[in-house]
Enzyme design. Structure first.
Site, PDB file in Angstrom:
ATOM      1  N   LYS A  47       5.642  -3.963  -4.398  1.00  0.00           N
ATOM      2  CA  LYS A  47       7.090  -3.798  -4.281  1.00  0.00           C
ATOM      3  C   LYS A  47       7.583  -3.930  -2.850  1.00  0.00           C
ATOM      4  CE  LYS A  47      11.127  -2.663  -5.955  1.00  0.00           C
ATOM      5  NZ  LYS A  47      11.791  -3.771  -6.648  1.00  0.00           N
ATOM      6  N   TRP A  91      -2.832  -2.672  -1.699  1.00  0.00           N
ATOM      7  CA  TRP A  91      -2.553  -4.084  -1.921  1.00  0.00           C
ATOM      8  C   TRP A  91      -3.439  -4.812  -0.922  1.00  0.00           C
ATOM      9  CZ3 TRP A  91      -0.425  -8.292   0.791  1.00  0.00           C
ATOM     10  CH2 TRP A  91      -0.057  -9.383  -0.009  1.00  0.00           C
ATOM     11  N   LYS A 137      12.293 -14.775 -11.146  1.00  0.00           N
ATOM     12  CA  LYS A 137      12.075 -13.621 -12.025  1.00  0.00           C
ATOM     13  C   LYS A 137      11.099 -13.977 -13.133  1.00  0.00           C
ATOM     14  CE  LYS A 137      13.295 -11.161 -10.403  1.00  0.00           C
ATOM     15  NZ  LYS A 137      13.854 -10.566  -9.222  1.00  0.00           N
ATOM     16  N   GLU A 144      17.013 -17.601  -8.630  1.00  0.00           N
ATOM     17  CA  GLU A 144      16.648 -16.219  -8.955  1.00  0.00           C
ATOM     18  C   GLU A 144      16.054 -16.125 -10.368  1.00  0.00           C
ATOM     19  OE1 GLU A 144      15.968 -13.719  -7.502  1.00  0.00           O
ATOM     20  OE2 GLU A 144      16.141 -12.066  -8.903  1.00  0.00           O
ATOM     21  N   HIS A 200      15.880 -37.381  -8.547  1.00  0.00           N
ATOM     22  CA  HIS A 200      15.307 -37.947  -7.319  1.00  0.00           C
ATOM     23  C   HIS A 200      13.813 -37.666  -7.212  1.00  0.00           C
ATOM     24  CE1 HIS A 200      19.210 -39.273  -6.001  1.00  0.00           C
ATOM     25  NE2 HIS A 200      19.684 -38.085  -6.367  1.00  0.00           N
ATOM     26  N   GLU A 252       7.421 -14.671 -11.762  1.00  0.00           N
ATOM     27  CA  GLU A 252       6.662 -13.551 -11.206  1.00  0.00           C
ATOM     28  C   GLU A 252       6.162 -12.582 -12.263  1.00  0.00           C
ATOM     29  OE1 GLU A 252      10.438 -11.116  -9.319  1.00  0.00           O
ATOM     30  OE2 GLU A 252       8.474 -10.522  -8.652  1.00  0.00           O
ATOM     31  N   CYS A 280       0.843  -1.193   0.000  1.00  0.00           N
ATOM     32  CA  CYS A 280       0.000   0.000   0.000  1.00  0.00           C
ATOM     33  C   CYS A 280       0.881   1.247   0.000  1.00  0.00           C
ATOM     34  CB  CYS A 280      -0.944   0.081   1.186  1.00  0.00           C
ATOM     35  SG  CYS A 280      -2.082  -1.291   1.304  1.00  0.00           S
ATOM     36  N   ASN A 339      -1.619   1.754   5.793  1.00  0.00           N
ATOM     37  CA  ASN A 339      -0.774   0.693   5.241  1.00  0.00           C
ATOM     38  C   ASN A 339      -0.417  -0.216   6.401  1.00  0.00           C
ATOM     39  OD1 ASN A 339       1.214  -0.885   4.055  1.00  0.00           O
ATOM     40  ND2 ASN A 339       2.768   0.719   4.155  1.00  0.00           N
ATOM     41  N   GLY A 340      -0.797  -1.475   6.332  1.00  0.00           N
ATOM     42  CA  GLY A 340      -0.474  -2.404   7.425  1.00  0.00           C
ATOM     43  C   GLY A 340      -1.634  -3.348   7.685  1.00  0.00           C
ATOM     44  N   ARG A 368       3.623  -0.088  -5.062  1.00  0.00           N
ATOM     45  CA  ARG A 368       3.458  -0.663  -3.718  1.00  0.00           C
ATOM     46  C   ARG A 368       2.178  -1.485  -3.587  1.00  0.00           C
ATOM     47  NH1 ARG A 368       6.923   1.883  -0.089  1.00  0.00           N
ATOM     48  NH2 ARG A 368       5.711   1.044   1.616  1.00  0.00           N
TER      49      ARG A 368
HETATM   50  C1  F6R Z   1      11.243 -10.351  -6.533  1.00  0.00           C
HETATM   51  C2  F6R Z   1      11.246  -9.372  -5.466  1.00  0.00           C
HETATM   52  C3  F6R Z   1      10.950  -9.827  -4.083  1.00  0.00           C
HETATM   53  C4  F6R Z   1      11.785  -9.048  -3.069  1.00  0.00           C
HETATM   54  C5  F6R Z   1      11.352  -9.408  -1.651  1.00  0.00           C
HETATM   55  C6  F6R Z   1      12.214  -8.724  -0.603  1.00  0.00           C
HETATM   56  O1  F6R Z   1      11.602  -9.774  -7.750  1.00  0.00           O
HETATM   57  O2  F6R Z   1      11.455  -8.205  -5.686  1.00  0.00           O
HETATM   58  O3  F6R Z   1      11.138 -11.195  -3.946  1.00  0.00           O
HETATM   59  O4  F6R Z   1      13.141  -9.344  -3.272  1.00  0.00           O
HETATM   60  O5  F6R Z   1      10.023  -9.035  -1.472  1.00  0.00           O
HETATM   61  O6  F6R Z   1      12.131  -7.334  -0.710  1.00  0.00           O
HETATM   62  P1  F6R Z   1      13.203  -6.407  -0.050  1.00  0.00           P
HETATM   63  O7  F6R Z   1      14.501  -6.646  -0.737  1.00  0.00           O
HETATM   64  O8  F6R Z   1      12.698  -5.017  -0.264  1.00  0.00           O
HETATM   65  O9  F6R Z   1      13.301  -6.782   1.396  1.00  0.00           O
END
Ligand code: F6R
Length: 605
Positions: free
Chosen positions: A600, A74, A482, A478, A501, A485, A2, A98-99, A27
């Site tokens: 984010k 969100w 990527k 990773e 396995h 998502e 949010c 937000n929370g 966000r």
């Molecule tokens: C994936 C992504 C998330 C963040 C995770 C941690 O692309 O961005 O997996 O890496 O939410 O976020 P931070 O680094 O802000 O603690």
């Protein structure tokens, strides 16, 4: 999650709020809403879905007034509907939040008994009504009383109809800052929302109330005492938070990696060796520890996995990597010679923050690797190493990962030297190689067109595997995150030797496999594992160093990377993985910078 923005000034609030929300939309983007006060008359507009829906509504029915607040959501409690969009409240008191309010059900009971009724399914509306219930004419008294009864995490901006040009802001476990303009002031979840208007801001501490009017920002504690604190200044400008001609923030941020690496590594190299004095670390800091515990979430946790490989290899120190949400509830065994490293782009991730607090409560030394200056994790850790990646707007993290691993490499070098596993000459040579990763990433970026063309066979995949061994397995994790998502293709990352396995039963004719083969020492083993998949019909895309022999019966596609030391291959290789994810998602027509269901900054557990 949010995003919150508030404005009190001399201009029409509505365009400023909408502009701020646009910058905060990363966000959360389930719904958006604004409230503008016209001398105490509250006018609101709320729409589910993207901000453009709210914009259209406001164009049809403009909201006039010079003070207001906005929210991009969100969803947690209650679906993404118009009714559940913020702001929430009563005729006298409205707020954005937000929370998560954890005790909202008991507060709801209390309020129902008092005759309140609710329009939404949100915990936020309960908090707003509870504040109304506590309000007897003095906003500060009401906030103080309400916060005593509210449990959970929050950043609130609150407006009282009988205090028409004033915003009240308060936070606990959620980010919030107040920014100082000229004859106008702001409140925001992060500084990107207001950078167009001012670069001066104050970070709110927990339990501190900001009272924001056009003339001034007052900060008072819950005990009523006035607080005075240093004004922070943003060092980057509005252009850096814009797309700069790129189609998406993600692509721009992938391309920013060479600069981000230089800005993060170079200032910490003196006379060819890592130097942490600029970060305020004591001279012998890393020599004090015999164990390292890295805690993070998502991509930052994957960066931690690379850190583990490199630290264990170079410094022969045991390193554990934990997912923050697991670490905090598993009663981890932590000895006093352990350094806890929290890695976080935003510095606000709720689970990572909780892990940091747990480590501190156990009396351990904590070090944060954080991108956002002044964020909660940066402020609460004993020491902080900032990554200088600039703002990362795309929800999918890219450049933050590269700079996070660059600092973990540097820590590994220092640890190795402190523990006697590296000589000064070796440390110097490793530092020089790290500096040259900037060029290796540029070389990988030059493959962009080739990557775009070669991912075509992956675009219609329903599921896909990433394979790797050693450091390549950490990279595979990773790469898989990527791609899934942002493209919504189901992907799994597997340690190549583990596939047989169980999981190999999922490989059938045409199943795409992306095989990371950047580690020369492990190449023969990787090739055997790849053959196990091609024998079952897999169609394999290999990422390997130029010059390695990969025959046509092993791979359908080979993407050659410039030759580089095995240890440093994650830098160019992750760039390739990010570009693969980007071009697959683009070809599938996905909303790359704002993938569904994500946000984010994950400030809820
Ligand atoms: C994936 C992504 C998330 C963040 C995770 C941690 O692309 O961005 O997996 O890496 O939410 O976020 P931070 O680094 O802000 O603690």
């Amino acid at each position: 999650m949010c995003g919150i923005i508030g404005y009190s000034g001399h201009r029409e609030a509505c365009p400023i709020l909408l502009d701020g929300l646009e910058r905060l939309e990363y966000r959360g983007y389930d719904s958006a809403g604004i409230l503008v006060s016209d001398n105490g008359m509250f006018h609101t507009a709320k729409r589910s879905g993207r901000l453009s829906n709210l914009r259209r509504a406001v164009e049809e029915h403009p909201l006039r007034g010079c003070c207001g607040m906005g929210h991009t959501r969100w969803a947690t409690h209650g679906g993404p509907t118009d009714e559940n969009a913020h702001p929430h409240g009563t005729e006298r008191v409205m707020l954005v939040h937000n929370g998560i309010i954890e005790n909202y059900l008991s507060l709801r009971e209390l309020l129902l008994e008092q005759g309140y009724s609710f329009q939404s399914q949100t915990d936020t509306e309960i908090a707003a009504c509870y504040l109304d219930y506590c309000y007897h004419g003095d906003p500060i008294d009401a906030i103080r009383e309400a916060l005593n009864g509210i449990e959970g995490a929050y950043a609130f901006v609150i407006m009282f109809s009988d205090h028409p040009n004033t915003l009240y802001a308060v936070r606990k476990d959620g980010p919030l800052l107040a920014a100082l303009g000229n004859g106008e002031n702001f409140v925001a979840s992060d500084v990107t929302a207001v950078i167009r208007y001012t670069n001066r801001y104050l970070v709110l501490d927990e339990g501190e109330i900001a009272i924001v009017t056009p003339e001034r920002i007052r900060l008072i504690g819950l005990d009523g005492c006035e607080h005075h604190k240093e004004i922070q200044t943003v060092t980057w400008d509005v252009e850096q938070a814009q797309k700069d001609g790129y189609e998406h923030f993600m692509l721009k941020e992938i391309h920013e990696q060479p600069d981000a690496l230089r800005h993060t590594v170079s200032p910490r190299v003196k006379n060819g060796l890592p130097d942490w004095t600029g970060d305020g670390l004591p001279q012998d800091f890393f020599a004090r520890f015999n164990r390292i515990q890295i805690v993070a979430c998502g991509t930052a946790m994957h960066a931690g996995m690379i850190g583990k490989s490199v630290m264990e290899k170079l410094a022969r120190i045991p390193v554990e990597v934990d997912i923050a949400s697991e670490f905090r509830y598993r009663d981890p065994i932590l000895t006093e010679d352990t350094l806890v490293i929290i890695v976080s782009q935003s510095g606000e991730t709720a689970d990572s923050l909780a892990a940091l607090r747990l480590a501190k409560a156990r009396g351990l030394a904590t070090l944060a690797i954080v991108n956002v200056a002044g964020s909660s994790i940066a402020r609460e850790a004993d020491y902080v190493l900032y990554t200088f990646a600039g703002p990362e707007i795309s929800v999918a993290s890219t450049k933050a990962y590269s700079v996070q691993i660059s600092l973990l490499y540097m820590i590994a070098f220092t640890l190795g030297r402190a523990r006697g596993t590296l000589s000064e000459e070796q440390e110097r040579s490793l530092t020089a190689q790290l500096l040259s990763c900037e060029k290796a990433v540029r070389d990988a970026l030059a493959l962009q067109d080739q990557i775009e063309a070669s991912v075509r066979p992956l675009v219609d995949a329903e599921h896909l595997f990433f394979l790797g061994r050693g450091i390549d397995y950490a990279l595979a994790c990773e790469g898989s995150l990527k791609l899934k998502e942002i493209s919504y293709i189901h992907c799994e990352a597997y340690a190549a030797g583990e596939l047989k396995h169980g999981t190999i039963s999922l490989i059938t004719e045409g199943t795409p496999v992306i095989a990371l083969c950047t580690q020369t020492a492990l190449l023969p083993k990787m090739l055997s594992n790849i053959k196990e998949t091609t024998a079952r019909g897999a169609s394999v895309f290999v990422i390997a160093k130029q010059g390695e022999t990969i025959s046509g019966d092993v791979a359908d596609t080979v993407l050659p990377l410039q030759d580089f030391d095995d240890l440093f291959m994650p830098f160019p290789a992750v760039t390739v993985l990010q570009l693969i994810a980007y071009f697959v998602a683009r070809a599938r027509g996905c909303d790359i910078d704002k993938p569904r269901n994500l946000a984010k900054s994950v400030t809820v557990e």
